[in-house]
Design an enzyme around this catalytic site. Structure first.
Site, PDB file in Angstrom:
ATOM      1  N   HIS A  26     -23.547  25.718  34.494  1.00 42.16           N
ATOM      2  CA  HIS A  26     -23.803  24.351  34.951  1.00 42.16           C
ATOM      3  C   HIS A  26     -25.089  23.874  34.263  1.00 42.16           C
ATOM      4  O   HIS A  26     -25.973  24.692  33.991  1.00 42.16           O
ATOM      5  CB  HIS A  26     -23.993  24.421  36.471  1.00 42.16           C
ATOM      6  CG  HIS A  26     -24.147  23.100  37.158  1.00 42.16           C
ATOM      7  ND1 HIS A  26     -25.319  22.386  37.152  1.00 42.16           N
ATOM      8  CD2 HIS A  26     -23.271  22.379  37.908  1.00 42.16           C
ATOM      9  CE1 HIS A  26     -25.159  21.284  37.872  1.00 42.16           C
ATOM     10  NE2 HIS A  26     -23.936  21.245  38.340  1.00 42.16           N
ATOM     11  N   ASP A  38     -27.432  32.116  39.398  1.00 43.75           N
ATOM     12  CA  ASP A  38     -27.215  30.816  40.031  1.00 43.75           C
ATOM     13  C   ASP A  38     -26.089  31.014  41.053  1.00 43.75           C
ATOM     14  O   ASP A  38     -24.921  31.152  40.696  1.00 43.75           O
ATOM     15  CB  ASP A  38     -26.828  29.810  38.942  1.00 43.75           C
ATOM     16  CG  ASP A  38     -26.306  28.498  39.502  1.00 43.75           C
ATOM     17  OD1 ASP A  38     -26.178  28.367  40.738  1.00 43.75           O
ATOM     18  OD2 ASP A  38     -26.016  27.598  38.689  1.00 43.75           O
ATOM     19  N   GLN A  42     -22.422  28.282  43.774  1.00 43.68           N
ATOM     20  CA  GLN A  42     -21.010  28.313  44.148  1.00 43.68           C
ATOM     21  C   GLN A  42     -20.615  29.605  44.860  1.00 43.68           C
ATOM     22  O   GLN A  42     -19.503  29.723  45.369  1.00 43.68           O
ATOM     23  CB  GLN A  42     -20.117  28.148  42.904  1.00 43.68           C
ATOM     24  CG  GLN A  42     -20.248  26.802  42.210  1.00 43.68           C
ATOM     25  CD  GLN A  42     -19.756  25.642  43.061  1.00 43.68           C
ATOM     26  OE1 GLN A  42     -18.971  25.802  43.991  1.00 43.68           O
ATOM     27  NE2 GLN A  42     -20.239  24.447  42.755  1.00 43.68           N
ATOM     28  N   LYS A  79     -23.829  22.629  49.698  1.00 39.10           N
ATOM     29  CA  LYS A  79     -22.496  23.137  49.359  1.00 39.10           C
ATOM     30  C   LYS A  79     -22.004  24.140  50.391  1.00 39.10           C
ATOM     31  O   LYS A  79     -20.931  24.723  50.253  1.00 39.10           O
ATOM     32  CB  LYS A  79     -22.521  23.803  47.978  1.00 39.10           C
ATOM     33  CG  LYS A  79     -22.816  22.825  46.838  1.00 39.10           C
ATOM     34  CD  LYS A  79     -22.703  23.537  45.507  1.00 39.10           C
ATOM     35  CE  LYS A  79     -23.405  22.809  44.383  1.00 39.10           C
ATOM     36  NZ  LYS A  79     -22.661  21.658  43.865  1.00 39.10           N
ATOM     37  N   CYS A 131     -20.794  18.672  35.002  1.00 35.41           N
ATOM     38  CA  CYS A 131     -22.134  19.114  34.573  1.00 35.41           C
ATOM     39  C   CYS A 131     -22.057  20.406  33.763  1.00 35.41           C
ATOM     40  O   CYS A 131     -22.895  21.295  33.917  1.00 35.41           O
ATOM     41  CB  CYS A 131     -23.078  19.302  35.757  1.00 35.41           C
ATOM     42  SG  CYS A 131     -23.307  17.841  36.744  1.00 35.41           S
TER      43      CYS A 131
HETATM   44  C1  LIG Z   1     -22.898  26.414  39.542  1.00 36.82           C
HETATM   45  C2  LIG Z   1     -23.850  25.344  39.956  1.00 36.82           C
HETATM   46  N1  LIG Z   1     -25.140  25.463  39.670  1.00 36.82           N
HETATM   47  C3  LIG Z   1     -26.029  24.526  40.034  1.00 36.82           C
HETATM   48  C4  LIG Z   1     -25.663  23.402  40.723  1.00 36.82           C
HETATM   49  C5  LIG Z   1     -26.701  22.389  41.083  1.00 36.82           C
HETATM   50  O1  LIG Z   1     -26.934  22.331  42.437  1.00 36.82           O
HETATM   51  P1  LIG Z   1     -27.851  21.215  43.064  1.00 36.82           P
HETATM   52  O2  LIG Z   1     -27.347  19.908  42.526  1.00 36.82           O
HETATM   53  O3  LIG Z   1     -27.637  21.337  44.529  1.00 36.82           O
HETATM   54  O4  LIG Z   1     -29.262  21.482  42.646  1.00 36.82           O
HETATM   55  C6  LIG Z   1     -24.310  23.241  41.057  1.00 36.82           C
HETATM   56  C7  LIG Z   1     -23.814  22.084  41.798  1.00 36.82           C
HETATM   57  O5  LIG Z   1     -23.750  20.966  41.435  1.00 36.82           O
HETATM   58  C8  LIG Z   1     -23.384  24.226  40.657  1.00 36.82           C
HETATM   59  O6  LIG Z   1     -22.084  24.097  40.925  1.00 36.82           O
END
Ligand SMILES: Cc1ncc(COP(=O)(O)O)c(C=O)c1O
Lengths: 158, 424
Positions: free
Chosen positions: B138, B215, B218, B241, B381
């Protein structure tokens, strides 16, 4: 939500059988548009004869709305004077954004795009072809026809 | 008289499955109709919905306990500080971390990864060092590393993916080397659903002396995560999430690393002593929690964790394996539909990306919305990954605890109807 109001038959017809996809020989100016939000791309090439658009190539890779919008544009502007086309394109942009506009009575298939304005998240899809055309003409008029302008729906368009 | 399927009530205790229908009733937003159809919410990978208990807790906090934390000596300040700090302990326990000081509460995964890249990265990355990521990241776990590599003239390397969306570990010895300083990878992909072998990669990275960041945005919402055995050095996730409020998240890090790190942002609440010419930092975790945080959100997050623990993370994972299995089976019956990611539900989560060769994901999303089905369409993203997949965008249906097979059926019926609608 009236899905059929956006995906009118005319729109779906342009989407399935897009016009303006035949490469043209000589071109007087061209522009490229991009919608970073969904990755849609359009390439427009235009050939002129006595100030009129004699040939147009409009290659749009994207959703039904952006494809149809590009196809409708290609069909409508062929044969028209550049000045007039610029005026119309600006009015189509205003129409799509729900602003006051002044479009001719004979709009061809353009009026089929009107349903898009009720789907705010899809307006940019319909706008892409028209803003790319406007930038291309602007570039041509300011004497930079040999440069290809690259337009993004995220530049001041919302 | 025979029983209709809907008359059979499966209680949680004597079934391995969750009862999605009972769960759904706890989520007020899910009871509405959208465009004349009962809402089917399949955009959980973007953000989950919130149960009434979380919504009530936010309102209770603002109605009864609201005050700033760590700075007042009055009763409300004490209550809100206690509520905030008890969430920290709650989070620590939830991810099996022994020491709550290792839990930094912040605004989410994005903030957490930026903190590591700036604070740890600034100090430890030098010219010629290698930073390893994967092709499926991401942007939140990608751009901070791209920028760090640029800033330090370091080399950004990546672990490639296989055609079915797993990490390709053949040749990993050429990717993670003695020059590798940090390896950053997603625990579960938001596009492909893949659950990555984080422990295995962490072991390789540690052999070379590299630090490992996972990370977990998910992963944590969907499966048990135990940072005490996972083998990573930093772990990040977001409350929104996993049934919690937006703008709240977690950075977990090993104490010995956090202790030595400089703050990323400075200001109130993160200092020990301040002079005009000199400042000393507070101990962890406060060093990394400058300013007034999202106190109510953090307090609400505890209610979200309560809800998940009541269901049981093992059961949630089991439930999602079943739905994923069914969704993959049913979606793959639709002619020409291309589904991304692993086909084995045991090694993936319930985020299912798909494309139709004739219909753009935005048109898919608009059509499904007209049938009351919320999915995500776009690049999720993860533009570099989408480029590798050869797509500008995909449609993604992502399932959670309140979804079941009937939601898959609604999705599949709508896609079939959509293909007729567009005449393809
Ligand atoms: C795999 C992953 N990493 C990072 C993020 C970023 O999370 P956040 O927008 O809550 O900071 C997301 C979600 O959008 C994600 O799916």
């Amino acid at each position: 939500m009236l899905l059929d109001d956006m995906y009118r038959d005319v729109i779906l017809d342009h989407y399935r059988y897009p016009r303006g996809r035949k490469p043209i020989g000589k071109k007087d100016f061209s522009s490229i548009g991009h919608n970073p939000a969904c990755g849609d791309d359009i390439t427009i090439q235009i050939a002129l004869e006595n100030g009129n658009i004699s040939e147009i190539f409009a290659d749009c890779k994207g959703c039904a709305i952006s494809t149809a919008s590009g196809s409708i544009m290609a069909e409508y502007i062929k044969g028209k004077a550049v000045d007039e086309v610029k005026e119309i394109a600006q009015n189509v942009r205003q129409m799509l954004k729900g602003e006051p506009c002044d479009l001719p009575d004979d709009m061809g298939d353009i009026d089929a795009l009107e349903g898009v304005k009720n789907f705010p998240v899809r307006i940019k899809c319909a706008l892409l072809a028209w803003i790319t055309l406007i930038e291309g003409i602007g570039n041509y008029e300011s004497g930079h026809a040999d440069e290809v302008v690259v337009v993004s729906t995220e530049q001041g368009e919302d | 008289m025979h029983t209709k399927p809907e008359d059979i009530v499966i209680t949680e205790d004597n079934s391995s499955r969750l009862c999605a229908r009972t769960i759904k009733a706890d989520f007020p937003v899910l009871s509405q109709n959208i465009n004349g159809h009962k809402l089917v919410y399949l955009d959980n990978a973007a953000s989950s919905q919130k149960p009434q208990t979380v919504i009530d807790e936010l309102s209770r906090f603002y109605s009864e306990d609201n005050a700033n934390i760590h700075r007042g000596l009055h009763t409300l300040a004490e209550r809100s500080t206690n509520a905030y700090e008890s969430t920290r302990k709650r989070v620590a326990k939830f991810i099996s971390c022994q020491n709550p000081e290792e839990v930094i509460l912040n605004s989410g995964t994005t903030a957490a990864i930026n903190l590591i890249a700036y604070s740890w990265g600034e100090e430890h990355i030098n010219e010629g060092d290698e930073i390893v990521i994967t092709e499926m990241e991401h942007h939140a776990n990608l751009i901070p590393w791209v920028i760090l590599a640029k800033r330090k003239k370091a080399v950004l390397k990546r672990i490639p993916i296989t055609s079915d969306g797993r990490l390709n570990l053949n040749g990993i010895e050429n990717i993670i080397t003695d020059k590798t300083k940090i390896v950053a990878l997603s625990h579960m992909s938001n596009v492909l659903g893949t659950i990555n072998p984080v422990s295995e990669i962490a072991e390789i990275a540690h052999k070379h002396g590299a630090v490992v960041v996972a990370d977990g945005a998910q992963a944590v919402p969907h499966m048990p995560v135990d940072v005490s055995t996972l083998g990573v050095d930093f772990y990040t996730f977001s409350a929104h999430k996993m049934l919690g409020p937006t703008g709240v998240g977690v950075l977990w890090g090993k104490k010995e690393l956090l202790d030595k790190m400089q703050p990323f942002m400075t200001g109130g609440e993160m200092i020990r002593e301040v002079h005009f010419d000199k400042v000393t930092w507070a101990e962890i975790p406060h060093r990394f929690e400058p300013g007034t945080p999202n106190i109510a959100g953090v307090v609400g997050f505890a209610a979200a964790i309560d809800y998940l623990e009541k269901l049981g993370m093992d059961k949630i994972r089991q439930h999602e394996i079943e739905i994923t299995k069914y969704a993959l089976e049913q979606l793959s019956k639709i002619k020409n539909l291309e589904i991304q990611g692993p086909t084995d539900p045991q090694i993936r989560g319930a985020a299912v990306s798909f494309t139709d060769p004739d219909i753009h994901p935005h048109d898919i999303s608009t059509f499904l919305d007209s049938k009351g089905i919320a999915i995500r369409a776009g690049h999720h993203c993860a533009q570099p990954l989408l480029r590798i997949l050869g797509k500008v965008a995909t449609a993604r249906a992502s399932f959670y605890i309140y979804n079941d097979e009937t939601d898959v059926d609604r999705l599949v019926e709508a896609i079939i109807e959509m293909r007729k609608y567009f005449g393809v």
